[in-house]
Design a protein around this motif. Structure first.
Motif, PDB file in Angstrom:
ATOM      1  N   TRP A 163       0.807  -1.249  -0.071  1.00 15.98           N
ATOM      2  CA  TRP A 163      -0.129   0.016  -0.040  1.00 15.98           C
ATOM      3  C   TRP A 163       0.886   1.415   0.026  1.00 15.98           C
ATOM      4  O   TRP A 163       2.037   1.076   0.236  1.00 15.98           O
ATOM      5  N   LYS A 164       0.257   2.531  -0.310  1.00 17.10           N
ATOM      6  CA  LYS A 164       0.979   3.629  -0.451  1.00 17.10           C
ATOM      7  C   LYS A 164       0.265   4.720   0.571  1.00 17.10           C
ATOM      8  O   LYS A 164      -0.887   4.602   1.036  1.00 17.10           O
ATOM      9  N   PHE A 165       1.161   5.613   0.876  1.00 12.96           N
ATOM     10  CA  PHE A 165       0.701   6.688   1.796  1.00 12.96           C
ATOM     11  C   PHE A 165       1.487   8.042   1.480  1.00 12.96           C
ATOM     12  O   PHE A 165       2.584   8.027   0.760  1.00 12.96           O
ATOM     13  N   ARG A 166       0.874   9.062   1.795  1.00 16.28           N
ATOM     14  CA  ARG A 166       1.474  10.498   1.304  1.00 16.28           C
ATOM     15  C   ARG A 166       0.779  11.529   2.638  1.00 16.28           C
ATOM     16  O   ARG A 166       0.111  11.112   3.597  1.00 16.28           O
ATOM     17  N   ALA A 167       1.394  12.654   2.534  1.00 14.36           N
ATOM     18  CA  ALA A 167       0.965  13.821   3.461  1.00 14.36           C
ATOM     19  C   ALA A 167       0.667  13.147   4.898  1.00 14.36           C
ATOM     20  O   ALA A 167      -0.029  13.571   5.744  1.00 14.36           O
ATOM     21  N   LEU A 168       1.991  12.802   5.129  1.00 15.51           N
ATOM     22  CA  LEU A 168       2.473  12.467   6.625  1.00 15.51           C
ATOM     23  C   LEU A 168       2.651  13.437   7.683  1.00 15.51           C
ATOM     24  O   LEU A 168       3.449  14.397   7.329  1.00 15.51           O
ATOM     25  N   LYS A 169       1.791  13.567   8.666  1.00 20.28           N
ATOM     26  CA  LYS A 169       2.108  14.729   9.892  1.00 20.28           C
ATOM     27  C   LYS A 169       2.019  13.959  11.007  1.00 20.28           C
ATOM     28  O   LYS A 169       1.297  13.049  11.419  1.00 20.28           O
ATOM     29  N   PHE A 170       2.956  14.382  11.841  1.00 17.52           N
ATOM     30  CA  PHE A 170       2.973  13.973  13.413  1.00 17.52           C
ATOM     31  C   PHE A 170       2.720  15.244  14.227  1.00 17.52           C
ATOM     32  O   PHE A 170       3.684  16.036  14.164  1.00 17.52           O
ATOM     33  N   GLU A 171       1.652  15.225  15.076  1.00 14.93           N
ATOM     34  CA  GLU A 171       1.256  16.316  15.831  1.00 14.93           C
ATOM     35  C   GLU A 171       1.141  16.031  17.184  1.00 14.93           C
ATOM     36  O   GLU A 171       0.353  15.347  17.855  1.00 14.93           O
ATOM     37  N   LEU A 172       1.771  17.113  18.240  1.00 12.09           N
ATOM     38  CA  LEU A 172       1.471  16.535  19.549  1.00 12.09           C
ATOM     39  C   LEU A 172       0.104  17.139  19.935  1.00 12.09           C
ATOM     40  O   LEU A 172      -0.327  17.670  19.387  1.00 12.09           O
ATOM     41  N   GLY A 173       0.016  16.872  21.248  1.00 13.50           N
ATOM     42  CA  GLY A 173      -1.322  17.254  21.793  1.00 13.50           C
ATOM     43  C   GLY A 173      -1.728  18.856  21.824  1.00 13.50           C
ATOM     44  O   GLY A 173      -2.737  19.057  21.972  1.00 13.50           O
ATOM     45  N   ASP A 174      -0.478  19.490  21.932  1.00 12.30           N
ATOM     46  CA  ASP A 174      -0.839  20.950  22.254  1.00 12.30           C
ATOM     47  C   ASP A 174      -0.742  21.788  20.957  1.00 12.30           C
ATOM     48  O   ASP A 174      -0.516  22.748  20.565  1.00 12.30           O
ATOM     49  N   ARG A 175      -0.713  20.901  19.645  1.00 14.85           N
ATOM     50  CA  ARG A 175      -0.839  20.980  18.299  1.00 14.85           C
ATOM     51  C   ARG A 175       0.357  21.460  17.737  1.00 14.85           C
ATOM     52  O   ARG A 175       0.540  21.948  16.465  1.00 14.85           O
ATOM     53  N   THR A 176       1.451  21.255  18.255  1.00 11.83           N
ATOM     54  CA  THR A 176       2.781  21.480  17.770  1.00 11.83           C
ATOM     55  C   THR A 176       3.113  20.165  16.598  1.00 11.83           C
ATOM     56  O   THR A 176       2.939  19.055  16.984  1.00 11.83           O
ATOM     57  N   VAL A 177       3.388  20.697  15.539  1.00 16.55           N
ATOM     58  CA  VAL A 177       3.744  19.808  14.262  1.00 16.55           C
ATOM     59  C   VAL A 177       5.242  19.544  14.345  1.00 16.55           C
ATOM     60  O   VAL A 177       6.087  20.662  14.249  1.00 16.55           O
ATOM     61  N   LEU A 178       5.605  18.248  14.259  1.00 14.77           N
ATOM     62  CA  LEU A 178       7.108  18.117  14.438  1.00 14.77           C
ATOM     63  C   LEU A 178       7.358  17.567  13.186  1.00 14.77           C
ATOM     64  O   LEU A 178       6.695  16.960  12.397  1.00 14.77           O
ATOM     65  N   ASP A 179       8.570  17.716  12.603  1.00 17.69           N
ATOM     66  CA  ASP A 179       8.998  17.265  11.172  1.00 17.69           C
ATOM     67  C   ASP A 179      10.419  16.424  11.167  1.00 17.69           C
ATOM     68  O   ASP A 179      11.199  16.507  12.134  1.00 17.69           O
ATOM     69  N   ASP A 180      10.395  15.365  10.372  1.00 20.05           N
ATOM     70  CA  ASP A 180      11.574  14.488  10.014  1.00 20.05           C
ATOM     71  C   ASP A 180      12.138  15.284   8.882  1.00 20.05           C
ATOM     72  O   ASP A 180      11.717  15.277   7.954  1.00 20.05           O
ATOM     73  N   PRO A 181      13.595  15.639   8.940  1.00 20.98           N
ATOM     74  CA  PRO A 181      14.202  16.209   7.953  1.00 20.98           C
ATOM     75  C   PRO A 181      14.334  15.388   6.662  1.00 20.98           C
ATOM     76  O   PRO A 181      14.676  15.867   5.764  1.00 20.98           O
ATOM     77  N   ASN A 182      14.245  14.176   6.832  1.00 24.31           N
ATOM     78  CA  ASN A 182      14.562  12.897   5.812  1.00 24.31           C
ATOM     79  C   ASN A 182      13.011  12.806   5.045  1.00 24.31           C
ATOM     80  O   ASN A 182      13.138  12.088   4.023  1.00 24.31           O
ATOM     81  N   TYR A 183      12.187  13.507   5.394  1.00 25.58           N
ATOM     82  CA  TYR A 183      10.807  13.088   4.952  1.00 25.58           C
ATOM     83  C   TYR A 183      10.615  14.226   3.691  1.00 25.58           C
ATOM     84  O   TYR A 183      10.818  15.283   3.976  1.00 25.58           O
ATOM     85  N   LYS A 184      10.073  13.672   2.745  1.00 25.78           N
ATOM     86  CA  LYS A 184       9.786  14.413   1.502  1.00 25.78           C
ATOM     87  C   LYS A 184       8.272  14.594   1.089  1.00 25.78           C
ATOM     88  O   LYS A 184       7.713  13.350   0.996  1.00 25.78           O
ATOM     89  N   THR A 185       7.673  15.642   1.218  1.00 27.45           N
ATOM     90  CA  THR A 185       6.568  16.196   1.235  1.00 27.45           C
ATOM     91  C   THR A 185       5.925  15.870   0.117  1.00 27.45           C
ATOM     92  O   THR A 185       4.768  15.211   0.054  1.00 27.45           O
ATOM     93  N   ALA A 186       6.553  15.901  -0.980  1.00 30.38           N
ATOM     94  CA  ALA A 186       5.983  15.390  -2.479  1.00 30.38           C
ATOM     95  C   ALA A 186       6.021  14.321  -2.784  1.00 30.38           C
ATOM     96  O   ALA A 186       5.572  13.677  -4.094  1.00 30.38           O
ATOM     97  N   THR A 187       6.503  13.198  -1.843  1.00 28.04           N
ATOM     98  CA  THR A 187       6.771  11.833  -2.252  1.00 28.04           C
ATOM     99  C   THR A 187       5.663  10.980  -1.998  1.00 28.04           C
ATOM    100  O   THR A 187       4.998  11.100  -0.714  1.00 28.04           O
ATOM    101  N   VAL A 188       5.312   9.985  -2.875  1.00 32.54           N
ATOM    102  CA  VAL A 188       3.997   8.866  -2.156  1.00 32.54           C
ATOM    103  C   VAL A 188       5.171   7.684  -1.881  1.00 32.54           C
ATOM    104  O   VAL A 188       5.807   7.259  -2.684  1.00 32.54           O
ATOM    105  N   TYR A 189       5.025   7.071  -0.531  1.00 32.03           N
ATOM    106  CA  TYR A 189       5.772   6.259  -0.154  1.00 32.03           C
ATOM    107  C   TYR A 189       5.109   4.825  -0.363  1.00 32.03           C
ATOM    108  O   TYR A 189       3.730   4.828  -0.113  1.00 32.03           O
ATOM    109  N   THR A 190       5.691   3.817  -0.651  1.00 32.14           N
ATOM    110  CA  THR A 190       5.152   2.343  -0.689  1.00 32.14           C
ATOM    111  C   THR A 190       5.861   1.284   0.247  1.00 32.14           C
ATOM    112  O   THR A 190       6.933   1.548   0.475  1.00 32.14           O
TER     113      THR A 190
END
Length: 215
Positions: free
Chosen positions: A118-145
């Motif tokens: 299966w495939k996924f995109r638009a990955l987002k990790f958000e803490l309970g206080d609405r802080t969005v954390l980033d992985d510097p190696n994650y590519k926003t435009a990429t569809v991962y399989t």
């Protein structure tokens, strides 16, 4: 917790400072306890998935710091958006590894057998206080399989995708201690919380009555 409470067995004590820089100390009968920094609010992992066949029996899953956090139970097509709650107990101060894994019909972490693809995109990790954390190696435009097609060679690296998120100290504003009252003699005991902010100090004291179980 109130003065005069009667406690038995184990009792979880959690306290939260008013500000991120507040330092908290917990004392029981004037002895400082080894508290653990915690977040009280759960986090959320969201993404859009396509081609997932969990409804057909494949045990696709989400892992947090190598612990199973969520197992899917339905098919997801046309990049359906999912928001998965992540229990704060699975997270830790510093680096946290989030793994999206393709499973077989036997197990979510099976190394053999046919894996769902299966495939996924638009990955987002958000803490309970609405802080969005980033992985510097994650590519926003990429569809991962994840997974492998029927008849393809089994390569363990293709069965999962890992991402890393750093949670900073200011998000851990609470401290937790599991108090085993059975190790204390029956009678009154003092529980004191001391909050320090710069040079100022505040304290709250509660007197408990510990009544051990009688058989």
């Amino acid at each position: 917790m109130d003065n005069g409470d009667i406690v038995r067995g184990t009792r979880g004590i959690i306290a939260t400072g008013n500000k991120p820089e507040t330092k908290l100390r917990l004392l029981i009968d004037d002895v400082q306890m080894p508290t653990k920094p915690v977040m009280q609010q759960q986090a959320f992992l969201s993404f859009e998935a396509d081609g997932m066949k969990s409804g057909d029996g494949f045990k696709n899953s989400i892992w947090v710091n190598d612990k199973l956090a969520y197992t899917f139970d339905k098919n997801l097509t046309a990049y359906t958006k999912m928001s998965i709650p992540i229990n704060a107990n699975l997270l830790q101060l510093g680096s946290n590894k989030i793994t999206l894994r393709s499973g077989t019909k036997k197990s979510p972490d099976d190394k053999e057998g046919e894996h769902d693809q299966w495939k996924f995109r638009a990955l987002k990790f958000e803490l309970g206080d609405r802080t969005v954390l980033d992985d510097p190696n994650y590519k926003t435009a990429t569809v991962y399989t994840v997974g492998s097609s029927v008849g393809a060679a089994h390569e363990a690296a293709s069965f999962h995708k890992e991402f890393n998120y750093v949670i900073k100290e200011d998000k851990y504003r609470s401290v937790y201690y599991l108090w085993d009252t059975e190790k204390l003699p029956d009678g009154n005991h003092k529980v004191e919380l001391i909050a320090e902010e710069g040079t100022s100090k505040k304290a709250k004291t509660i007197i408990f009555h510990n009544r051990q179980a009688r058989w």
